[in-house]
Write an enzyme that holds these catalytic residues in place. Structure first.
Site, PDB file in Angstrom:
ATOM      1  N   LYS A  24       0.813  -1.228   0.000  1.00  0.00           N
ATOM      2  CA  LYS A  24       0.000   0.000   0.000  1.00  0.00           C
ATOM      3  C   LYS A  24       0.843   1.273   0.000  1.00  0.00           C
ATOM      4  CE  LYS A  24      -0.622   0.199   4.954  1.00  0.00           C
ATOM      5  NZ  LYS A  24      -1.450   0.168   6.098  1.00  0.00           N
ATOM      6  N   GLY A  77       8.777  -1.577   3.234  1.00  0.00           N
ATOM      7  CA  GLY A  77       8.154  -1.506   4.554  1.00  0.00           C
ATOM      8  C   GLY A  77       8.759  -0.453   5.465  1.00  0.00           C
ATOM      9  N   THR A  78       8.456  -0.601   6.748  1.00  0.00           N
ATOM     10  CA  THR A  78       8.947   0.344   7.750  1.00  0.00           C
ATOM     11  C   THR A  78      10.470   0.394   7.727  1.00  0.00           C
ATOM     12  OG1 THR A  78       7.045  -0.114   9.163  1.00  0.00           O
ATOM     13  CG2 THR A  78       8.969   0.842  10.235  1.00  0.00           C
ATOM     14  N   GLY A 110       3.756  -6.468   9.122  1.00  0.00           N
ATOM     15  CA  GLY A 110       4.634  -5.738  10.034  1.00  0.00           C
ATOM     16  C   GLY A 110       3.953  -5.193  11.269  1.00  0.00           C
ATOM     17  N   GLY A 120      14.244   2.206  25.138  1.00  0.00           N
ATOM     18  CA  GLY A 120      14.515   1.012  24.333  1.00  0.00           C
ATOM     19  C   GLY A 120      15.388   1.380  23.141  1.00  0.00           C
ATOM     20  N   GLY A 129       7.538   1.227  22.097  1.00  0.00           N
ATOM     21  CA  GLY A 129       7.252  -0.070  21.506  1.00  0.00           C
ATOM     22  C   GLY A 129       6.364  -0.002  20.277  1.00  0.00           C
ATOM     23  N   MET A 132      10.785  -8.160  17.259  1.00  0.00           N
ATOM     24  CA  MET A 132      10.436  -7.353  16.087  1.00  0.00           C
ATOM     25  C   MET A 132      11.720  -6.862  15.436  1.00  0.00           C
ATOM     26  SD  MET A 132       7.093  -5.218  17.228  1.00  0.00           S
ATOM     27  CE  MET A 132       5.473  -5.983  17.261  1.00  0.00           C
ATOM     28  N   ALA A 163      14.111  -6.886  11.744  1.00  0.00           N
ATOM     29  CA  ALA A 163      14.053  -7.090  10.295  1.00  0.00           C
ATOM     30  C   ALA A 163      14.671  -8.427   9.896  1.00  0.00           C
ATOM     31  CB  ALA A 163      14.773  -5.943   9.590  1.00  0.00           C
ATOM     32  N   HIS A 183      45.553  -9.961  13.225  1.00  0.00           N
ATOM     33  CA  HIS A 183      46.076  -8.929  14.121  1.00  0.00           C
ATOM     34  C   HIS A 183      46.569  -7.750  13.302  1.00  0.00           C
ATOM     35  CE1 HIS A 183      48.127  -7.094  17.508  1.00  0.00           C
ATOM     36  NE2 HIS A 183      49.190  -6.950  16.721  1.00  0.00           N
TER      37      HIS A 183
HETATM   38  P1  NAI Z   1      11.204  -1.165  23.039  1.00  0.00           P
HETATM   39  O1  NAI Z   1      10.225  -2.203  23.432  1.00  0.00           O
HETATM   40  O2  NAI Z   1      12.587  -1.535  22.655  1.00  0.00           O
HETATM   41  O3  NAI Z   1      11.329  -0.086  24.210  1.00  0.00           O
HETATM   42  C1  NAI Z   1      10.218   0.608  24.729  1.00  0.00           C
HETATM   43  C2  NAI Z   1      10.538   1.084  26.129  1.00  0.00           C
HETATM   44  O4  NAI Z   1       9.502   1.938  26.560  1.00  0.00           O
HETATM   45  C3  NAI Z   1      10.627  -0.060  27.133  1.00  0.00           C
HETATM   46  O5  NAI Z   1      11.884  -0.013  27.762  1.00  0.00           O
HETATM   47  C4  NAI Z   1       9.464   0.219  28.082  1.00  0.00           C
HETATM   48  O6  NAI Z   1       9.761  -0.142  29.404  1.00  0.00           O
HETATM   49  C5  NAI Z   1       9.288   1.734  27.938  1.00  0.00           C
HETATM   50  N1  NAI Z   1       7.951   2.207  28.350  1.00  0.00           N
HETATM   51  C6  NAI Z   1       6.740   1.674  28.034  1.00  0.00           C
HETATM   52  N2  NAI Z   1       5.743   2.390  28.629  1.00  0.00           N
HETATM   53  C7  NAI Z   1       6.322   3.398  29.304  1.00  0.00           C
HETATM   54  C8  NAI Z   1       5.831   4.481  30.131  1.00  0.00           C
HETATM   55  N3  NAI Z   1       4.518   4.660  30.334  1.00  0.00           N
HETATM   56  N4  NAI Z   1       6.724   5.320  30.680  1.00  0.00           N
HETATM   57  C9  NAI Z   1       8.048   5.164  30.479  1.00  0.00           C
HETATM   58  N5  NAI Z   1       8.567   4.157  29.703  1.00  0.00           N
HETATM   59  C10 NAI Z   1       7.724   3.299  29.133  1.00  0.00           C
HETATM   60  O7  NAI Z   1      10.461  -0.350  21.859  1.00  0.00           O
HETATM   61  P2  NAI Z   1      11.010   0.698  20.783  1.00  0.00           P
HETATM   62  O8  NAI Z   1      12.332   1.260  21.191  1.00  0.00           O
HETATM   63  O9  NAI Z   1       9.871   1.618  20.550  1.00  0.00           O
HETATM   64  O10 NAI Z   1      11.245  -0.212  19.513  1.00  0.00           O
HETATM   65  C11 NAI Z   1      10.157  -0.909  18.909  1.00  0.00           C
HETATM   66  C12 NAI Z   1      10.620  -2.171  18.229  1.00  0.00           C
HETATM   67  O11 NAI Z   1      11.437  -1.863  17.133  1.00  0.00           O
HETATM   68  C13 NAI Z   1      11.407  -3.056  19.154  1.00  0.00           C
HETATM   69  O12 NAI Z   1      10.905  -4.354  19.086  1.00  0.00           O
HETATM   70  C14 NAI Z   1      12.806  -3.006  18.622  1.00  0.00           C
HETATM   71  O13 NAI Z   1      13.469  -4.254  18.765  1.00  0.00           O
HETATM   72  C15 NAI Z   1      12.605  -2.647  17.152  1.00  0.00           C
HETATM   73  N6  NAI Z   1      13.750  -1.860  16.700  1.00  0.00           N
HETATM   74  C16 NAI Z   1      14.956  -2.458  16.561  1.00  0.00           C
HETATM   75  C17 NAI Z   1      16.057  -1.734  16.196  1.00  0.00           C
HETATM   76  C18 NAI Z   1      17.369  -2.425  16.101  1.00  0.00           C
HETATM   77  O14 NAI Z   1      17.402  -3.643  16.105  1.00  0.00           O
HETATM   78  N7  NAI Z   1      18.484  -1.702  16.030  1.00  0.00           N
HETATM   79  C19 NAI Z   1      15.992  -0.303  15.932  1.00  0.00           C
HETATM   80  C20 NAI Z   1      14.686   0.237  16.153  1.00  0.00           C
HETATM   81  C21 NAI Z   1      13.625  -0.521  16.504  1.00  0.00           C
END
Ligand code: NAI
Length: 468
Positions: free
Chosen positions: A33, A39-40, A144, A184, A274, A321, A323, A447
């Site tokens: 779409k 995708g994202t 996704g 996160g 998240g 989640m 890629a 090395h």
């Molecule tokens: P996340 O799940 O990694 O982190 C979200 C954080 O928000 C958690 O630590 C949680 O405790 C906190 N939180 C939730 N509610 C809250 C509140 N009311 N007050 C304060 N803190 C609160 O989610 P994020 O960073 O949004 O990433 C989403 C997804 O995307 C994840 O599954 C991640 O693995 C993936 N991602 C992976 C990347 C990579 O591999 N480099 C890069 C970007 C995203």
């Protein structure tokens, strides 16, 4: 036209599944779409954020890290427009690459909103409203995830003042102050970008640690490093409100254990709490496709939903989640659909945080092994004792390897350091082959390389490192 496989969604799960299925001789259609494929991840996630992480790190180094190497340059000035143009060009090259792969593999790419009519039938509504129906033996849901928001808190994301990751890669100016809700991956990566470019960044996180779920030692050290870079942290703090204010937006939070509310103002607030599976408008209810208790499409060990001929992969199903997890599921499912034996080893999925230094991890954390009652040994090696790291002024961080106490089989690897995201893969490959820390420690490493720290950590796991 009837297809062997119709894939809804062309993110890393969907497009990789499509290419693999076509390579295996299946007739494939994809439905997308968005205006572009990928995708994202390719459009507004992994790829653009990495372009900005790299560019902002270069900017930061030019301003801070050069004179120690004998390079005296005047303070750099930021051209945010050009930095964003670099990001956009990176995205374009990648999404064009997916379009090329579809053509090369004779995959029919259909633009529009895909909806499952019933097993074997997908309707596609184009932007101009025209609807077409396509038929296929198998349907793959690879739609996704989307921004989850803050559980229980009403937040209006306008992508200018109160932003998600999508707005976080497209700000028109560097905010003076940025509050990041959620410590996160997204919060720390994008927080790093804007901090390096000059914003005062404050992270508010519910847990008592950043990067929840990572090895505890890693997240503690990493937090200290980010604090040294100028990022402030409010941990064990539950955000209860985010709204527009005089200076931009304000965030209200309270200690998780109870106590007085605190309100902070900032020019911009990033919501990074998240993501959730994207299933809206897909016709899943009508088609009878079951979701699990967390709103994810429920699948068995072979990506099958409860409806024959309908499968699902990636962020829309259980598991991390990531890629690359989605890609591997795409490959495995294509193989299954082609009559082969596709399989994903969920025990060995690396994860990388692309900050500076990078954080990379594979397999079990120390906390997980303790909780499971597994007897383990630990080997660690700091980059301060690595010659190449010294030569590059990249001595921040360490390698940590966890192995079974009795068998020496490597159960987990964790790296904080420059290039961690590349180095982690030798531990991942070793784990795929069920290797031991002695196997790794006895493998010759060139090395001088940063990777020698991985070898030394392995040596430390089964006996003693040489350089410490
Ligand atoms: P996340 O799940 O990694 O982190 C979200 C954080 O928000 C958690 O630590 C949680 O405790 C906190 N939180 C939730 N509610 C809250 C509140 N009311 N007050 C304060 N803190 C609160 O989610 P994020 O960073 O949004 O990433 C989403 C997804 O995307 C994840 O599954 C991640 O693995 C993936 N991602 C992976 C990347 C990579 O591999 N480099 C890069 C970007 C995203």
């Amino acid at each position: 036209m009837s297809y062997d496989v119709i894939i809804i969604g062309t993110g890393p799960g969907g497009y990789v599944c499509a290419v693999k299925a076509a390579q295996l001789g299946l007739k494939v259609a994809v439905v997308e779409k968005r205006a572009t494929y990928g995708g994202t991840c390719l459009n507004v996630g992994c790829i653009p954020s990495k372009a900005l992480l790299h560019a902002s790190e270069m900017f930061h180094q030019a301003g801070h890290g050069m004179s120690a190497l004998g390079i005296d340059i005047p303070a750099p000035t930021l051209n945010l427009g050009n930095m964003m143009a670099h990001k956009d060009a990176t995205v374009k090259a990648n999404v064009d690459g997916v379009a090329f792969l579809f053509k090369k593999n004779k995959i029919d790419a259909i633009k529009g909103n895909g909806k499952i009519v019933s097993a074997g039938k997908v309707s596609v509504t184009a932007e101009d409203g025209t609807v077409q129906e396509i038929e296929g033996k198998n349907i793959v849901i690879a739609t996704g995830s989307e921004v989850a928001g803050i559980p229980g808190v009403q937040v209006e994301i306008d992508e200018k003042t109160i932003i998600s990751s999508t707005g976080g890669i497209a700000l028109e100016k560097v905010p003076e102050t940025l509050i990041v809700v959620g410590g996160g991956v997204i919060g720390l990566e994008l927080g790093s970008v804007w901090s390096r470019l000059g914003a005062k960044v404050t992270v508010v996180e519910y847990l008592d640690t950043i990067l929840g779920g990572m090895d505890g030692e890693v997240s503690k050290q990493f937090q200290r490093m980010l604090a040294k870079q100028g990022i402030d942290f409010n941990l064990s703090a539950k955000v209860t409100g985010v709204e527009k204010g005089d200076k931009g937006a304000k965030v209200t939070f309270e200690p998780v254990k109870g106590g007085d509310k605190v309100t902070l103002d900032a020019e911009v607030v990033l919501i990074a709490t998240g993501r959730k599976p994207f299933t809206a408008g897909l016709g899943l209810e009508e088609a009878g496709v079951a979701l699990d208790n967390r709103g994810r499409v429920e699948i068995d060990g072979h990506f099958k939903t409860n409806v024959a001929g309908i499968y699902a992969i990636g962020d829309v199903v259980k598991g991390p989640m990531l890629a690359h997890k989605a890609e591997d599921e795409g490959v495995a499912l294509a193989e299954i659909l082609a009559g082969q034996h596709g399989h994903v080893n969920y025990e060995v999925i690396p994860s990388v945080v692309y900050t500076q230094p990078e954080i990379a991890s594979v397999g079990k954390t120390e906390e997980e092994l303790k909780a499971a009652g597994v007897a383990y040994k630990v080997g660690k090696f700091p980059f301060t004792a690595n010659g190449r790291a010294r030569a590059m002024l990249a001595t921040d961080g360490f390698v940590k390897i966890l192995a079974d106490k009795e068998t020496d089989r490597v159960l987990g690897g964790h790296i904080v350091g420059f290039g961690a995201g590349e180095m982690i893969h030798e531990i991942a490959v070793l784990m795929e082959f069920g290797g031991s820390s002695e196997d790794l420690g006895r493998s010759c490493h060139a090395h001088p390389t940063m990777s020698e720290a991985v070898k030394e950590a392995a040596l430390a796991t089964f006996f003693k490192p040489i350089h410490m």
